[in-house]
Motif scaffolding. Structure first.
Motif, PDB file in Angstrom:
ATOM      1  N   PRO A 140       0.822  -1.218   0.000  1.00 61.54           N
ATOM      2  CA  PRO A 140       0.000   0.000   0.000  1.00 61.54           C
ATOM      3  C   PRO A 140       0.850   1.261   0.000  1.00 61.54           C
ATOM      4  O   PRO A 140       1.978   1.274   0.503  1.00 61.54           O
ATOM      5  CB  PRO A 140      -0.812  -0.130   1.295  1.00 61.54           C
ATOM      6  CG  PRO A 140       0.038  -0.988   2.187  1.00 61.54           C
ATOM      7  CD  PRO A 140       0.721  -1.960   1.260  1.00 61.54           C
ATOM      8  N   ASP A 141       0.304   2.322  -0.571  1.00 65.38           N
ATOM      9  CA  ASP A 141       1.000   3.608  -0.566  1.00 65.38           C
ATOM     10  C   ASP A 141       1.043   4.213   0.824  1.00 65.38           C
ATOM     11  O   ASP A 141       1.979   4.939   1.179  1.00 65.38           O
ATOM     12  CB  ASP A 141       0.322   4.574  -1.534  1.00 65.38           C
ATOM     13  CG  ASP A 141       0.480   4.130  -2.986  1.00 65.38           C
ATOM     14  OD1 ASP A 141       1.463   3.423  -3.278  1.00 65.38           O
ATOM     15  OD2 ASP A 141      -0.387   4.478  -3.813  1.00 65.38           O
ATOM     16  N   PHE A 144      -3.168   7.238   3.521  1.00 64.11           N
ATOM     17  CA  PHE A 144      -4.256   7.445   4.483  1.00 64.11           C
ATOM     18  C   PHE A 144      -4.346   6.214   5.381  1.00 64.11           C
ATOM     19  O   PHE A 144      -3.769   5.156   5.082  1.00 64.11           O
ATOM     20  CB  PHE A 144      -5.590   7.681   3.770  1.00 64.11           C
ATOM     21  CG  PHE A 144      -5.968   6.584   2.805  1.00 64.11           C
ATOM     22  CD1 PHE A 144      -6.668   5.463   3.238  1.00 64.11           C
ATOM     23  CD2 PHE A 144      -5.607   6.667   1.464  1.00 64.11           C
ATOM     24  CE1 PHE A 144      -7.009   4.450   2.357  1.00 64.11           C
ATOM     25  CE2 PHE A 144      -5.950   5.652   0.579  1.00 64.11           C
ATOM     26  CZ  PHE A 144      -6.655   4.540   1.025  1.00 64.11           C
ATOM     27  N   SER A 145      -5.048   6.357   6.484  1.00 69.44           N
ATOM     28  CA  SER A 145      -5.236   5.241   7.411  1.00 69.44           C
ATOM     29  C   SER A 145      -6.344   4.334   6.875  1.00 69.44           C
ATOM     30  O   SER A 145      -7.517   4.711   6.873  1.00 69.44           O
ATOM     31  CB  SER A 145      -5.602   5.764   8.805  1.00 69.44           C
ATOM     32  OG  SER A 145      -5.978   4.698   9.657  1.00 69.44           O
ATOM     33  N   TYR A 146      -5.959   3.164   6.432  1.00 75.42           N
ATOM     34  CA  TYR A 146      -6.913   2.225   5.831  1.00 75.42           C
ATOM     35  C   TYR A 146      -8.026   1.872   6.813  1.00 75.42           C
ATOM     36  O   TYR A 146      -9.217   1.925   6.480  1.00 75.42           O
ATOM     37  CB  TYR A 146      -6.169   0.975   5.388  1.00 75.42           C
ATOM     38  CG  TYR A 146      -6.987   0.007   4.570  1.00 75.42           C
ATOM     39  CD1 TYR A 146      -7.000   0.072   3.180  1.00 75.42           C
ATOM     40  CD2 TYR A 146      -7.743  -0.995   5.180  1.00 75.42           C
ATOM     41  CE1 TYR A 146      -7.744  -0.828   2.417  1.00 75.42           C
ATOM     42  CE2 TYR A 146      -8.486  -1.898   4.430  1.00 75.42           C
ATOM     43  CZ  TYR A 146      -8.479  -1.806   3.049  1.00 75.42           C
ATOM     44  OH  TYR A 146      -9.223  -2.692   2.303  1.00 75.42           O
ATOM     45  N   PRO A 178      -3.676  -4.744   4.220  1.00 73.45           N
ATOM     46  CA  PRO A 178      -4.109  -4.158   2.945  1.00 73.45           C
ATOM     47  C   PRO A 178      -2.974  -4.081   1.922  1.00 73.45           C
ATOM     48  O   PRO A 178      -1.805  -3.916   2.278  1.00 73.45           O
ATOM     49  CB  PRO A 178      -4.580  -2.760   3.348  1.00 73.45           C
ATOM     50  CG  PRO A 178      -3.790  -2.422   4.569  1.00 73.45           C
ATOM     51  CD  PRO A 178      -3.598  -3.723   5.291  1.00 73.45           C
ATOM     52  N   LYS A 179      -3.329  -4.233   0.675  1.00 65.28           N
ATOM     53  CA  LYS A 179      -2.420  -4.033  -0.444  1.00 65.28           C
ATOM     54  C   LYS A 179      -2.890  -2.808  -1.235  1.00 65.28           C
ATOM     55  O   LYS A 179      -3.915  -2.210  -0.931  1.00 65.28           O
ATOM     56  CB  LYS A 179      -2.396  -5.271  -1.345  1.00 65.28           C
ATOM     57  CG  LYS A 179      -1.936  -6.545  -0.658  1.00 65.28           C
ATOM     58  CD  LYS A 179      -0.467  -6.489  -0.277  1.00 65.28           C
ATOM     59  CE  LYS A 179       0.009  -7.806   0.320  1.00 65.28           C
ATOM     60  NZ  LYS A 179       1.439  -7.774   0.667  1.00 65.28           N
ATOM     61  N   LEU A 186     -10.979   1.038  -1.983  1.00 67.83           N
ATOM     62  CA  LEU A 186     -11.530   2.078  -1.098  1.00 67.83           C
ATOM     63  C   LEU A 186     -11.712   3.386  -1.862  1.00 67.83           C
ATOM     64  O   LEU A 186     -12.716   4.088  -1.694  1.00 67.83           O
ATOM     65  CB  LEU A 186     -10.610   2.297   0.102  1.00 67.83           C
ATOM     66  CG  LEU A 186     -10.768   1.375   1.311  1.00 67.83           C
ATOM     67  CD1 LEU A 186      -9.872   1.857   2.445  1.00 67.83           C
ATOM     68  CD2 LEU A 186     -12.209   1.324   1.782  1.00 67.83           C
ATOM     69  N   LYS A 187     -10.735   3.726  -2.687  1.00 63.13           N
ATOM     70  CA  LYS A 187     -10.836   4.964  -3.452  1.00 63.13           C
ATOM     71  C   LYS A 187     -11.988   4.907  -4.452  1.00 63.13           C
ATOM     72  O   LYS A 187     -12.620   5.933  -4.738  1.00 63.13           O
ATOM     73  CB  LYS A 187      -9.514   5.250  -4.169  1.00 63.13           C
ATOM     74  CG  LYS A 187      -8.395   5.674  -3.227  1.00 63.13           C
ATOM     75  CD  LYS A 187      -7.118   6.022  -3.985  1.00 63.13           C
ATOM     76  CE  LYS A 187      -6.036   6.504  -3.030  1.00 63.13           C
ATOM     77  NZ  LYS A 187      -4.773   6.861  -3.732  1.00 63.13           N
ATOM     78  N   ARG A 188     -12.265   3.716  -4.984  1.00 66.41           N
ATOM     79  CA  ARG A 188     -13.404   3.594  -5.888  1.00 66.41           C
ATOM     80  C   ARG A 188     -14.706   3.896  -5.139  1.00 66.41           C
ATOM     81  O   ARG A 188     -15.598   4.576  -5.670  1.00 66.41           O
ATOM     82  CB  ARG A 188     -13.461   2.186  -6.488  1.00 66.41           C
ATOM     83  CG  ARG A 188     -14.609   2.020  -7.482  1.00 66.41           C
ATOM     84  CD  ARG A 188     -14.770   0.608  -7.979  1.00 66.41           C
ATOM     85  NE  ARG A 188     -15.899   0.507  -8.885  1.00 66.41           N
ATOM     86  CZ  ARG A 188     -15.810   0.521 -10.201  1.00 66.41           C
ATOM     87  NH1 ARG A 188     -14.629   0.636 -10.789  1.00 66.41           N
ATOM     88  NH2 ARG A 188     -16.909   0.418 -10.952  1.00 66.41           N
ATOM     89  N   ILE A 189     -14.816   3.390  -3.901  1.00 61.43           N
ATOM     90  CA  ILE A 189     -15.994   3.706  -3.091  1.00 61.43           C
ATOM     91  C   ILE A 189     -16.072   5.209  -2.862  1.00 61.43           C
ATOM     92  O   ILE A 189     -17.141   5.818  -2.945  1.00 61.43           O
ATOM     93  CB  ILE A 189     -15.951   2.963  -1.745  1.00 61.43           C
ATOM     94  CG1 ILE A 189     -15.922   1.447  -1.969  1.00 61.43           C
ATOM     95  CG2 ILE A 189     -17.138   3.347  -0.879  1.00 61.43           C
ATOM     96  CD1 ILE A 189     -15.743   0.636  -0.698  1.00 61.43           C
TER      97      ILE A 189
END
Length: 396
Positions: A140-141, A144-146, A178-179, A186-189
């Motif tokens: 993951p980049d 943000f806090s997943y 998370p990957k 999440l960003k799609r949501i």
């Protein structure tokens, strides 16, 4: 004399204090929910120190508030329920009630870094293919806090946005590992929420009080209609996930329960046991929906006094289940302890809800898969299908 947050036992003591005050004012504690209080003309729900009152006549609420103040409760009156637990209640031009959480949506969008004009909108919250573990995927980049975003989305999807329930549950499975693919999900949501920021859950109650559940089964009731649509996606990740991962063969349960044509409960989650057939997966979903549905029937019966419904025995509630799997439909209608030949290895687990179906005189009907509202909670759908089911559940 400590505050509500002073000691470990303070919440329990405050609830007992509130219960004693309510009882002295003629309110009774619900048998189904200890934080629900029911009187002859008023019902109220308590969440820690926030109380929401309902009555057909505001005078009864004012009279109860006066009595509670005499009992020593320091009540601060607000005009309406517009901001209860962060949920805004507004009226549409047609006079319907719409529940929104635009403030929480804005926080999600900002946390994900999508609050710029460069971010593109999405019109469905999840891709058609399932979200897998992706053990060999990119790390993951960490922008943000997943877990924090998942927490906000779980609160949002559980209150006013059932349309994102499936997508959020898929992301929540990978909270601790998370990957980058999960961050993208999440960003799609977030992009979908940005495109539908001003939308919420529109409540359009029917003239008759009805309870409907949509798993892949359906229930309808009294002058109370109760319909349940449970649905199951059999081994939905098999062929997408690594075959060494036991969860790849798990089926997914999804359903929504409506009261008076208004959704009150919806769930999307993987089944804990491995189903060996589509029929078994549907039966597990049906059983899960029944566990949630039967208490709601009892609560509706309990609240009948306040809203003016007949309070005869529960058998007067005409409940129907809409099931799109023929095998599950046959087994659900079979009187215990009988069972169908292919279900004998798990039929014992179904006896309890089949007995309740007979006892409560619930009718079962076959429903077309296209009309199965539970489909939105079991898989990623094409845009046209998704918008059709969203319109039926959320009103837009």
């Amino acid at each position: 004399k400590k505050s509500l947050y002073g000691l470990r036992q303070s919440p329990r003591m405050f609830w007992q204090y509130l219960t004693d005050a309510m009882k002295s004012c003629g309110m009774e504690v619900s048998k189904m929910d200890p934080c629900l209080f029911v009187g002859k003309h008023v019902m109220c729900i308590c969440y820690v120190d926030d109380i929401l009152f309902w009555s057909k006549d505001e005078k009864h609420i004012n009279d109860l508030a006066i009595k509670l103040r005499k009992e020593g409760l320091l009540l601060e009156q607000e005009d309406d329920a517009a901001g209860f637990l962060g949920v805004r209640l507004t009226k549409t031009p047609e006079g319907l009630i719409e529940m929104k959480q635009t403030g929480l949506i804005d926080r999600v969008i900002e946390t994900l870094g999508l609050d710029t004009k460069l971010s593109k909108n999405k019109w469905t919250p999840a891709e058609h293919k399932p979200l897998v573990r992706d053990e060999d995927g990119e790390p993951p980049d960490g922008d943000f806090s997943y877990s924090s975003v998942v927490g906000m989305l779980l609160y949002l999807s559980g209150h006013t946005r059932p349309d994102i329930a499936y997508a959020v549950n898929c992301c929540a499975r990978y909270m601790f590992c998370p990957k980058k693919s999960h961050e993208n999900a999440l960003k799609r949501i977030g992009r979908y929420l940005k495109a539908t920021r001003d939308q919420g859950l529109i409540l359009n109650p029917s003239d008759k009080l009805s309870i409907d559940s949509y798993p892949d089964a359906d229930f309808a009731g009294m002058s109370t209609w109760l319909i349940s649509y449970p649905d199951a996606d059999f081994a939905g990740m098999y062929g997408h996930e690594e075959i060494t991962d036991p969860s790849c063969v798990k089926s997914r349960t999804g359903f929504v329960i409506n009261v008076a044509n208004c959704p009150v409960l919806w769930i999307s989650k993987l089944q804990q046991e491995t189903a060996l057939s589509t029929m078994e997966a549907e039966i597990i979903a049906l059983a899960h929906s029944c566990r949630e549905l039967f208490p709601i029937i009892d609560i509706v019966h309990e609240l009948g006094v306040v809203v003016g419904l007949p309070t005869t025995d529960l058998t007067s509630m005409h409940v129907s289940i809409h099931e799109d799997n023929a095998g599950a439909l046959v087994l659900a209608e079979t009187i215990p302890p009988q069972y169908t030949p292919r279900s004998k290895y798990y039929a014992i687990k179904t006896v309890w809800f089949r007995e309740e179906i007979q006892k409560r005189k619930i009718k079962l009907f076959k429903i077309d898969t296209v009309e199965q509202l539970g489909d939105m909670f079991t898989k990623g759908l094409p845009k046209v299908t998704f918008e059709y089911l969203r319109k039926k559940i959320m009103g837009w």
